[in-house]
Design an enzyme around this catalytic site. Structure first.
Site, PDB file in Angstrom:
ATOM      1  N   ASN A 129       0.822  -1.205   0.000  1.00 18.29           N
ATOM      2  CA  ASN A 129       0.000   0.000   0.000  1.00 18.29           C
ATOM      3  C   ASN A 129       0.855   1.254   0.000  1.00 18.29           C
ATOM      4  O   ASN A 129       0.583   2.227  -0.719  1.00 18.29           O
ATOM      5  CB  ASN A 129      -0.925   0.010   1.224  1.00 18.29           C
ATOM      6  CG  ASN A 129      -2.312  -0.527   0.918  1.00 18.29           C
ATOM      7  OD1 ASN A 129      -2.731  -0.580  -0.231  1.00 18.29           O
ATOM      8  ND2 ASN A 129      -3.028  -0.945   1.941  1.00 18.29           N
ATOM      9  N   GLU A 164      -6.080  -6.962   5.439  1.00 14.16           N
ATOM     10  CA  GLU A 164      -5.547  -7.997   4.560  1.00 14.16           C
ATOM     11  C   GLU A 164      -5.664  -9.382   5.166  1.00 14.16           C
ATOM     12  O   GLU A 164      -5.034 -10.331   4.706  1.00 14.16           O
ATOM     13  CB  GLU A 164      -4.072  -7.710   4.238  1.00 14.16           C
ATOM     14  CG  GLU A 164      -3.104  -7.860   5.388  1.00 14.16           C
ATOM     15  CD  GLU A 164      -3.000  -6.634   6.286  1.00 14.16           C
ATOM     16  OE1 GLU A 164      -2.023  -6.540   7.030  1.00 14.16           O
ATOM     17  OE2 GLU A 164      -3.905  -5.768   6.231  1.00 14.16           O
TER      18      GLU A 164
END
Length: 246
Positions: A129, A164
């Site tokens: 990210n 996640e």
């Protein structure tokens, strides 16, 4: 059963409104005829119209109502999907997952069958990210969820339970069988590079695995804690591995 009752209720509403519209149309037409003062030929025209009017008005009202009910069904389905599935990955959301978990718990206890739980975490997802941005991160999550769904059996339950982190519940599966399935998924993920927006991304996953012992009482919270501890150990041991709760 509730859906059937609901459908019957809606059909009843449509039929009731259709009948009411026909009756009202006929009453209006006969009222006009009763008040109408004209020759016989003109009277016959009005009489014919009094018959045709209900036949035209009732279908229009009925189809309008059917359209409204179809839109209502569509909205209800969207609400059910939002309450059950994660919008990004299409897997179950956390709430729906634990609802199914409790249902399978009862089945496993009653049948004295196996029930295996896996907690799965994408390694170093924060770095992905940070480096590529959240759009790429979301694409990674969707791709990974797709791999999980493709590899799962029809009876397996997959959910995104946060960020996640995913969970996979394998009913009627012992620890060896579950390990084989998850090892195949882990190997597939680590061997395949993703290409997203011209970025090549290599993924790996860590997995914590635990299962229900047939001779003991199944406590959902305990099984979750065990899977979480096994996942933490997998992270501590270098990631990209499966650790079974001892």
């Amino acid at each position: 059963m509730r859906k059937i009752i609901s459908k019957i209720g809606r059909i009843g509403i449509i039929l009731a409104v259709t009948v009411i519209s026909i009756v009202l149309s006929v009453l209006i037409c006969f009222t006009v005829l009763a008040l109408y003062d004209a020759g016989e030929e003109t009277y016959q025209i009005v009489a014919v119209n009094s018959v045709l009017a209900p036949l035209l008005i009732a279908p229009l009202v009925t189809w309008y109502l059917i359209g409204l009910l179809l839109k209502l069904n569509e909205l209800e389905q969207k609400q059910r999907d939002l309450a059950t599935y994660d919008d990004l990955t299409g897997t179950m959301n956390r709430r729906a997952f634990f609802e199914n978990f409790h249902t399978l718990k009862k089945i496993a206890e009653r049948q004295r069958s196996h029930l295996t739980l896996a907690y799965i975490d994408i390694d170093d997802f924060k770095a992905i990210n940070d480096r590529y941005g959240h759009v790429v991160g979301d694409a990674v999550l969707k791709s990974f969820a797709g791999t999980l769904k493709e590899s799962a059996r029809g009876s397996d339950i997959i959910a995104r339970i946060g960020g996640e982190e995913f969970a996979m519940l394998l009913p009627d599966t012992d620890i060896q069988g579950a390990y084989s399935i998850l090892e195949r998924i882990r190997t597939q993920i680590s061997a395949r590079a993703l290409t997203i927006d011209e970025h090549t991304i290599n993924l790996s996953i860590s997995i914590g695995l635990t299962h229900y012992q047939k001779e003991t009482e199944l406590v959902v919270e305990q099984l979750i804690k065990q899977a979480d501890q096994a996942l933490y150990q997998a992270k501590s041991e270098g990631k990209n591995c499966i650790v079974q709760y001892a």
